[in-house]
Enzyme design. Structure first.
Site, PDB file in Angstrom:
ATOM      1  N   ASP A  90     -12.012  -4.378  -0.397  1.00  0.00           N
ATOM      2  CA  ASP A  90     -13.274  -3.899  -1.216  1.00  0.00           C
ATOM      3  C   ASP A  90     -13.343  -5.165  -2.278  1.00  0.00           C
ATOM      4  OD1 ASP A  90     -11.458  -1.625  -2.454  1.00  0.00           O
ATOM      5  OD2 ASP A  90     -12.126  -3.324  -3.693  1.00  0.00           O
ATOM      6  N   HIS A 105      -5.200  -9.598   2.062  1.00  0.00           N
ATOM      7  CA  HIS A 105      -5.429  -9.028   3.274  1.00  0.00           C
ATOM      8  C   HIS A 105      -6.924  -9.342   3.903  1.00  0.00           C
ATOM      9  CE1 HIS A 105      -2.066  -5.948   3.018  1.00  0.00           C
ATOM     10  NE2 HIS A 105      -1.550  -6.987   3.455  1.00  0.00           N
ATOM     11  N   CYS A 135     -19.541 -23.272  15.814  1.00  0.00           N
ATOM     12  CA  CYS A 135     -19.571 -23.648  17.279  1.00  0.00           C
ATOM     13  C   CYS A 135     -20.329 -22.726  18.138  1.00  0.00           C
ATOM     14  CB  CYS A 135     -17.860 -23.478  17.597  1.00  0.00           C
ATOM     15  SG  CYS A 135     -17.393 -21.676  17.773  1.00  0.00           S
ATOM     16  N   LEU A 198      -0.072   7.458  -7.849  1.00  0.00           N
ATOM     17  CA  LEU A 198      -0.179   8.965  -7.959  1.00  0.00           C
ATOM     18  C   LEU A 198       1.286   9.499  -7.551  1.00  0.00           C
ATOM     19  CD1 LEU A 198      -2.454  11.065  -8.334  1.00  0.00           C
ATOM     20  CD2 LEU A 198      -2.594  11.153  -5.629  1.00  0.00           C
TER      21      LEU A 198
HETATM   22  C1  BV8 Z   1       2.994  -9.600   9.147  1.00  0.00           C
HETATM   23  C2  BV8 Z   1      -6.043  -5.062   6.469  1.00  0.00           C
HETATM   24  C3  BV8 Z   1       4.351 -11.277  10.163  1.00  0.00           C
HETATM   25  C4  BV8 Z   1      -6.998  -4.188   7.239  1.00  0.00           C
HETATM   26  C5  BV8 Z   1      -3.834  -4.286   6.114  1.00  0.00           C
HETATM   27  C6  BV8 Z   1       5.817  -4.547  14.141  1.00  0.00           C
HETATM   28  C7  BV8 Z   1       4.994  -5.492  14.627  1.00  0.00           C
HETATM   29  C8  BV8 Z   1       4.340  -6.309  13.853  1.00  0.00           C
HETATM   30  C9  BV8 Z   1       4.194  -6.365  12.295  1.00  0.00           C
HETATM   31  C10 BV8 Z   1       5.315  -5.435  12.021  1.00  0.00           C
HETATM   32  C11 BV8 Z   1       5.826  -4.565  12.791  1.00  0.00           C
HETATM   33  N1  BV8 Z   1       6.732  -3.941  11.788  1.00  0.00           N
HETATM   34  C12 BV8 Z   1       6.467  -4.095  10.544  1.00  0.00           C
HETATM   35  C13 BV8 Z   1       5.765  -5.090  10.647  1.00  0.00           C
HETATM   36  C14 BV8 Z   1       5.245  -5.745   9.337  1.00  0.00           C
HETATM   37  C15 BV8 Z   1       3.727  -5.208   9.330  1.00  0.00           C
HETATM   38  C16 BV8 Z   1       4.033  -3.546   8.468  1.00  0.00           C
HETATM   39  O1  BV8 Z   1       4.474  -3.762   7.289  1.00  0.00           O
HETATM   40  N2  BV8 Z   1       3.721  -2.618   9.121  1.00  0.00           N
HETATM   41  C17 BV8 Z   1       3.981  -1.281   8.447  1.00  0.00           C
HETATM   42  C18 BV8 Z   1       2.996  -0.244   8.953  1.00  0.00           C
HETATM   43  C19 BV8 Z   1       5.352  -0.989   8.719  1.00  0.00           C
HETATM   44  N3  BV8 Z   1       3.114  -6.038   8.409  1.00  0.00           N
HETATM   45  C20 BV8 Z   1       2.249  -6.749   9.090  1.00  0.00           C
HETATM   46  O2  BV8 Z   1       1.894  -6.967  10.168  1.00  0.00           O
HETATM   47  C21 BV8 Z   1       1.639  -7.984   8.077  1.00  0.00           C
HETATM   48  N4  BV8 Z   1       1.669  -9.330   8.543  1.00  0.00           N
HETATM   49  O3  BV8 Z   1       4.046  -9.044   8.820  1.00  0.00           O
HETATM   50  O4  BV8 Z   1       3.105 -10.766   9.669  1.00  0.00           O
HETATM   51  C22 BV8 Z   1       3.889 -12.526  10.581  1.00  0.00           C
HETATM   52  C23 BV8 Z   1       4.817 -13.402  10.568  1.00  0.00           C
HETATM   53  C24 BV8 Z   1       4.795 -14.907  10.875  1.00  0.00           C
HETATM   54  C25 BV8 Z   1       3.579 -15.175  11.339  1.00  0.00           C
HETATM   55  C26 BV8 Z   1       2.507 -14.282  11.617  1.00  0.00           C
HETATM   56  C27 BV8 Z   1       2.770 -13.006  11.359  1.00  0.00           C
HETATM   57  C28 BV8 Z   1       0.036  -7.673   8.025  1.00  0.00           C
HETATM   58  C29 BV8 Z   1      -0.219  -6.581   7.075  1.00  0.00           C
HETATM   59  C30 BV8 Z   1      -1.740  -6.421   6.725  1.00  0.00           C
HETATM   60  C31 BV8 Z   1      -2.348  -5.568   7.573  1.00  0.00           C
HETATM   61  N5  BV8 Z   1      -3.348  -5.215   7.131  1.00  0.00           N
HETATM   62  N6  BV8 Z   1      -5.119  -4.287   5.702  1.00  0.00           N
HETATM   63  C32 BV8 Z   1      -7.829  -2.937   6.759  1.00  0.00           C
HETATM   64  O5  BV8 Z   1      -7.777  -2.782   5.520  1.00  0.00           O
HETATM   65  O6  BV8 Z   1      -8.481  -2.608   7.497  1.00  0.00           O
HETATM   66  S1  BV8 Z   1      -2.807  -3.256   5.634  1.00  0.00           S
HETATM   67  C33 BV8 Z   1      -3.320  -1.743   5.119  1.00  0.00           C
HETATM   68  O7  BV8 Z   1      -2.323  -1.198   4.547  1.00  0.00           O
HETATM   69  C34 BV8 Z   1      -4.378  -1.778   3.914  1.00  0.00           C
HETATM   70  O8  BV8 Z   1      -5.068  -3.032   4.166  1.00  0.00           O
HETATM   71  C35 BV8 Z   1      -3.703  -1.486   2.735  1.00  0.00           C
HETATM   72  O9  BV8 Z   1      -3.835  -2.780   2.155  1.00  0.00           O
HETATM   73  C36 BV8 Z   1      -2.183  -1.694   3.214  1.00  0.00           C
HETATM   74  C37 BV8 Z   1      -1.165  -0.727   2.376  1.00  0.00           C
HETATM   75  O10 BV8 Z   1      -1.793   0.510   2.373  1.00  0.00           O
HETATM   76  P1  BV8 Z   1      -2.011   0.797   0.837  1.00  0.00           P
HETATM   77  O11 BV8 Z   1      -2.892   0.017  -0.037  1.00  0.00           O
HETATM   78  O12 BV8 Z   1      -0.422   1.173   0.076  1.00  0.00           O
HETATM   79  O13 BV8 Z   1      -2.543   2.398   1.114  1.00  0.00           O
HETATM   80  P2  BV8 Z   1      -1.893   3.652   1.189  1.00  0.00           P
HETATM   81  O14 BV8 Z   1      -2.914   4.593   1.623  1.00  0.00           O
HETATM   82  O15 BV8 Z   1      -0.546   3.482   2.187  1.00  0.00           O
HETATM   83  O16 BV8 Z   1      -1.383   3.960  -0.189  1.00  0.00           O
HETATM   84  C38 BV8 Z   1      -2.109   4.554  -1.085  1.00  0.00           C
HETATM   85  C39 BV8 Z   1      -1.364   4.965  -2.345  1.00  0.00           C
HETATM   86  O17 BV8 Z   1      -2.186   5.119  -3.292  1.00  0.00           O
HETATM   87  C40 BV8 Z   1      -0.507   6.150  -2.035  1.00  0.00           C
HETATM   88  O18 BV8 Z   1       0.851   5.938  -2.405  1.00  0.00           O
HETATM   89  C41 BV8 Z   1      -1.088   7.194  -2.886  1.00  0.00           C
HETATM   90  O19 BV8 Z   1      -0.291   7.996  -3.430  1.00  0.00           O
HETATM   91  C42 BV8 Z   1      -1.734   6.166  -4.022  1.00  0.00           C
HETATM   92  N7  BV8 Z   1      -3.035   6.981  -4.690  1.00  0.00           N
HETATM   93  C43 BV8 Z   1      -4.167   7.743  -3.878  1.00  0.00           C
HETATM   94  N8  BV8 Z   1      -4.919   8.119  -4.863  1.00  0.00           N
HETATM   95  C44 BV8 Z   1      -4.685   7.391  -6.085  1.00  0.00           C
HETATM   96  C45 BV8 Z   1      -3.291   6.873  -5.839  1.00  0.00           C
HETATM   97  N9  BV8 Z   1      -2.792   6.260  -6.849  1.00  0.00           N
HETATM   98  C46 BV8 Z   1      -3.122   6.178  -8.023  1.00  0.00           C
HETATM   99  N10 BV8 Z   1      -4.565   6.826  -8.308  1.00  0.00           N
HETATM  100  C47 BV8 Z   1      -5.088   7.507  -7.193  1.00  0.00           C
HETATM  101  N11 BV8 Z   1      -6.271   8.231  -7.493  1.00  0.00           N
END
Ligand code: BV8
Length: 231
Positions: A90, A105, A135, A198
Site C-alpha cells: 500500500d 515487495h 511491447c 501487537l
Molecule cells: C524469496 C507481496 C528467493 C504479496 C509478499 C518455499 C518455496 C519458495 C520460497 C520459500 C519457500 N519456503 C520459504 C520460502 C521463502 C519465502 C517465505 O519466506 N515463505 C514463508 C511463507 C515461509 N519467501 C519468498 O518467497 C521471498 N522470496 O525467498 O526469493 C529467491 C532466491 C533467489 C532467486 C529468486 C528468489 C518473497 C517473499 C515476498 C512474498 N510477497 N507480499 C502481497 O502483498 O500480496 S509477502 C506477504 O507476507 C506480505 O506482503 C507481507 O509483506 C508479508 C509478511 O507478512 P506481514 O507483513 O508480517 O503480515 P502478517 O499478517 O504475517 O503479520 C502481521 C503482524 O502484525 C502480526 O504479527 C500481527 O500481530 C501484527 N499486527 C496486527 N495488527 C496490528 C499489529 N501490530 C501492531 N498494531 C496492530 N494494530
C-alpha cells in the site's frame, strides 16, 4: 544517527487494510499459492488480478493512521537519517508524508509486463489482457514480488541495515524471509534492535527489546521518545 525501520501489514491494520496471518487475514480468504505466486498467475491471471484489484480499491479507500503519521514526523524532525523498508504494497507511508520508503515487495500502484519487464503506473482495475505500453504483449501483472521471487532492492537494504545505528521492526509476524532475517543481519553488525508489534513475532527473541501493543499507540510514543532524546 541512522534508523532503518521495517514495516509489515500490522502497521496498516488500523487503516482497515487486512493483514495476512491474523485471524481473518487475507491468507485465510485466499490461497496464497493461487494469488501470490508466479505459478498461480500463470494458471489463473484473472483471479490474481481480481485479488489485487480488490486490494487496490481497499487501499484507495484507506487512510494513513497515527503510526504512519508518526514515522513521517520522525523523518521530518529527526536530525539523523530515517529509512523505511516496507513489506507492504500500500502507499500509506507516502500518503502520511514519508519520503524515504523502499517497497521490497513491490506496490499496488505499479504495473509490470511479464513479457518484457516494462513498468508503468497501474490503472485502478487491471486485467491480464491489458496490452503492455511498450511491447504490446497481453501479459500484464501487478508489480508485486510473489513467493519464490526475489524481493527488490535487497543489496541496498542489506547495506543500509549493517550501517544503521538502530533497526526497528513494526507490525510484522516474522514469517516471511528474507525480511524476517533482517534482525539477525542487524544484530550481527552490532546494530541495536527494537520490535514494536501487537504480539511477539516469530523472531522476537532476536531483538534487544520488544514492545507489544497497537501500532497507533506504540509508534507515536516511540517517536516522541526518540525526538526527546535527540534534543
Ligand atoms: C524469496 C507481496 C528467493 C504479496 C509478499 C518455499 C518455496 C519458495 C520460497 C520459500 C519457500 N519456503 C520459504 C520460502 C521463502 C519465502 C517465505 O519466506 N515463505 C514463508 C511463507 C515461509 N519467501 C519468498 O518467497 C521471498 N522470496 O525467498 O526469493 C529467491 C532466491 C533467489 C532467486 C529468486 C528468489 C518473497 C517473499 C515476498 C512474498 N510477497 N507480499 C502481497 O502483498 O500480496 S509477502 C506477504 O507476507 C506480505 O506482503 C507481507 O509483506 C508479508 C509478511 O507478512 P506481514 O507483513 O508480517 O503480515 P502478517 O499478517 O504475517 O503479520 C502481521 C503482524 O502484525 C502480526 O504479527 C500481527 O500481530 C501484527 N499486527 C496486527 N495488527 C496490528 C499489529 N501490530 C501492531 N498494531 C496492530 N494494530
Amino acid at each position: 544517527m541512522k534508523i532503518v525501520i521495517l514495516t509489515g501489514a500490522g502497521i496498516s491494520a488500523e487503516s482497515g487494510l487486512g493483514t495476512f496471518r491474523d485471524v481473518d487475514g487475507l491468507w485465510t480468504q485466499y490461497d496464497l499459492e493461487e494469488v501470490a505466486t508466479p505459478e498461480g498467475f500463470a494458471r489463473n491471471p484473472a483471479l490474481v488480478h481480481e485479488f489485487y484489484n480488490a486490494r487496490r480499491a481497499n487501499c484507495l479507500n484507506a487512510a494513513p493512521n497515527a503510526a504512519h503519521t508518526a514515522l513521517a514526523r520522525l523523518e521530518r524532525e529527526f536530525a539523523g537519517e530515517v529509512l523505511i523498508v516496507t513489506q507492504n504494497v500500500d502507499d500509506l507511508h507516502e500518503r502520511a508524508g514519508s519520503r524515504a520508503v523502499w517497497h521490497m515487495h513491490g506496490d499496488l500502484a505499479g504495473a509490470l509486463c511479464a513479457a518484457c519487464g516494462f513498468r508503468w503506473d497501474a490503472p485502478k482495475v487491471m486485467t491480464a489482457g491489458d496490452p503492455c505500453p511498450d511491447c504490446g504483449a497481453a501479459m500484464t501483472r501487478p508489480d508485486i514480488v510473489w513467493f519464490g521471487e526475489m524481493p527488490y532492492l535487497m543489496d541496498e537494504i542489506l547495506a543500509a541495515l549493517v550501517s544503521a545505528d538502530l533497526f526497528v521492526s513494526i507490525g510484522t509476524s516474522g514469517n516471511v524471509y528474507p525480511a524476517a532475517g533482517f534482525v539477525e543481519v542487524a544484530a550481527q553488525a552490532g546494530v541495536a534492535t527494537l520490535e514494536l508489534n501487537l504480539e511477539a513475532s516469530d523472531v522476537a527473541s532476536g531483538f534487544d527489546a520488544t514492545r507489544q501493543g497497537m501500532a497507533s499507540d506504540l509508534v507515536p510514543a516511540w517517536v516522541a521518545e526518540v525526538l526527546a532524546q535527540a534534543v
